[in-house]
Design an enzyme around this catalytic site. Structure first.
Site, short mmCIF file in Angstrom:
data_model
loop_
_atom_site.label_atom_id
_atom_site.label_comp_id
_atom_site.label_asym_id
_atom_site.label_seq_id
_atom_site.Cartn_x
_atom_site.Cartn_y
_atom_site.Cartn_z
N LEU A 33 33.96 22.18 68.04
CA LEU A 33 33.47 20.75 67.55
C LEU A 33 33.21 20.55 66.16
O LEU A 33 32.18 19.77 66.22
CB LEU A 33 32.07 20.57 68.69
CG LEU A 33 32.49 20.84 70.14
CD1 LEU A 33 31.24 20.52 71.06
CD2 LEU A 33 33.36 19.80 70.62
N SER A 124 53.37 20.85 60.83
CA SER A 124 53.30 19.48 60.12
C SER A 124 54.60 19.36 59.12
O SER A 124 55.09 20.34 58.68
CB SER A 124 52.28 19.63 59.18
OG SER A 124 52.12 18.54 58.26
N TYR A 149 46.00 23.17 52.30
CA TYR A 149 46.25 22.91 53.96
C TYR A 149 47.38 23.07 54.20
O TYR A 149 48.10 23.74 55.31
CB TYR A 149 45.83 21.52 54.43
CG TYR A 149 46.15 20.93 55.71
CD1 TYR A 149 45.77 21.35 56.68
CD2 TYR A 149 47.55 20.00 55.33
CE1 TYR A 149 46.31 20.88 57.83
CE2 TYR A 149 48.09 19.69 56.63
CZ TYR A 149 47.41 19.91 57.95
OH TYR A 149 47.79 19.53 58.95
N LYS A 153 49.81 26.04 56.67
CA LYS A 153 50.76 25.81 57.74
C LYS A 153 52.07 26.61 57.46
O LYS A 153 52.61 27.26 58.50
CB LYS A 153 51.25 24.10 58.09
CG LYS A 153 50.13 23.37 58.21
CD LYS A 153 49.55 23.58 59.95
CE LYS A 153 48.37 22.86 60.22
NZ LYS A 153 47.77 23.18 61.48
N ASP A 298 50.97 13.32 46.71
CA ASP A 298 51.66 12.25 47.66
C ASP A 298 52.82 12.29 47.25
O ASP A 298 53.43 12.15 46.10
CB ASP A 298 51.00 10.98 47.68
CG ASP A 298 49.83 10.62 48.66
OD1 ASP A 298 49.51 11.52 49.69
OD2 ASP A 298 49.20 9.47 48.53
#
Ligand code: NAD
Ligand code: UFG
Length: 341
Positions: A33, A124, A149, A153, A298
């Protein structure tokens, strides 16, 4: 069939749990959580008219995980639990590697100790990195993502590939998500970010509901049609059904050993300006915005080649952009403060 869903109280997890229940899978959610609340699962139970077992715990806690595997006879694991804020991962990279990589290793170890070999991983589009050309296709080599991040992955995908050599019974699926948006059509469950949203749609929705003044569009000078970045946005319920399709695929392919990657996207790139227009049209709301400098890391544009999932999993993203916008707005306007509402 009993499915353990790590991170199942979160955004994609809760929608997937609903789809699993609707497809008669028994579900055990394991979640600490850190970025969710159990209210999401209460709502899933109401929508499905079925119950979910919930265990609060951390994937890095092997003893607690072992207890879950001993208590429930688990057939397959869907592994969503991870930290996912791209920007934050550059500030606290060690926490990201600890949680996302070490946590995945703990989970895989406990699975192996308990003779469970069916595994679906939340990967991802970021694993294609900067060096691959669009549209991304699964035959491309793993790339070099710009954030810790994204690197976490790639690392887990590499670990899964190594597992297939060391464990001849391992049956893994990496689902490479593009940009999931939207909410269940009831408006009862949706994305509930804490603090200032990092992602585009939650930000747009919070502007529409009056929680934020205006949207910042990060760059209008990219080499794209209108100068803003293009992404492959897919409805979260299509994504949820992609997990059911992957589980069904594992069930129908007894002989399969190894690991397979599948892109889950629509195959279309949509710009930030087009998203704003589509949201305004679907909701009759005006979204004030300003153009701001580009956001570090980006990429200008990426979208999926989703033919493999279409052909092998018999899966296709079927919900329209209009529906993604309407469902985002239904969730946000019914629940202006998310699950606290
Ligand atoms: P989310 O934050 O809503 O869900 C993640 C869940 O994992 C949360 O409920 C969180 O409490 C739980 N969790 C985190 N660390 C944990 C730990 N150590 N032990 C137990 N539980 C833990 O995020 P989401 O958007 O639902 O993403 C789910 C997965 O999909 C993640 O692995 C994410 O990296 C991946 N993904 C998401 C996107 C996206 O755009 N949302 C895109 C590509 C991949
Ligand atoms: N954007 C804005 N303003 C905002 C937020 C976003 O203009 O307030 C723009 C971004 O610059 C980008 C686009 O909207 O061009 C989409 O941004 P998101 O943050 O919503 O999504 P990303 O494509 O950056 O990242 C998402 C997931 C990552 C994942 C990646 C690739 O959040 O976890 O897709 O799958 F790694």
């Amino acid at each position: 069939m009993k499915v353990l869903v790590t991170g199942g109280a979160g955004y994609i997890g809760s929608h997937t749990v609903l789809s699993l229940l609707e497809n008669n899978y028994d579900v055990i959610v394991y979640d600490n959580l850190v970025n969710s609340s159990v209210e999401s699962l209460d709502r899933v139970e109401k929508l499905a008219g079925k119950s979910v077992e919930f265990v609060e715990g951390d994937i890095c806690d092997k003893a607690a995980l072992s207890h879950v595997f001993k208590k429930f006879k688990i057939d397959a694991v869907i592994h969503f639990a991870a930290l996912k804020a791209v920007g934050e991962s550059a500030q606290i990279p060690l926490s990201y590697y600890q949680n996302n990589v070490h946590g995945s290793v703990c989970l895989l170890e406990v699975m192996q100790e308990n003779d469970v070999h069916n595994f679906i991983f939340s990967s991802s589009a970021t694993v294609y990195g900067e060096e691959n050309e669009v549209p991304y296709v699964e035959t491309m080599k793993l790339g070099t993502p710009s954030s810790p991040y994204g690197a976490s992955k790639v690392m887990v995908e590499r670990i899964l590939a190594d597992m297939t050599v060391s464990n001849g019974r391992f049956r893994g699926v990496s689902l490479r998500y593009f940009n999931p948006i939207g909410a269940h059509e009831s408006g009862g469950i949706g994305e509930d970010p804490t603090g200032i949203p990092n992602n585009l749609l939650p930000y747009v929705a919070q502007v529409a509901v009056g929680k934020r003044d205006k949207l910042s569009i990060f760059g209008d000078d990219y080499p794209t049609k209108d100068g803003s970045c293009e992404r492959d946005y897919l409805h979260v319920m299509d994504l949820a059904q992609g997990h059911v399709a992957a589980l069904n695929w594992l069930n129908c392919n007894d002989e399969f050993r190894g690991v397979e990657a599948f892109n889950l996207g629509t195959g279309n790139g949509i710009s930030v300006f087009s998203i704003v227009k589509a949201f305004e049209k679907a909701t009759n709301k005006i979204i004030p915005f300003e153009v701001s400098p580009r956001r570090a890391g980006d990429l200008p544009a990426f979208w999926a080649n989703a033919n493999k999932a279409n052909k092998e999993l018999n899966w296709q993203a079927s919900r329209s952009l209009e529906q993604m916008m309407e469902d985002t707005w239904r969730w946000q306007s019914n629940n202006p403060d998310g699950y606290l509402t």
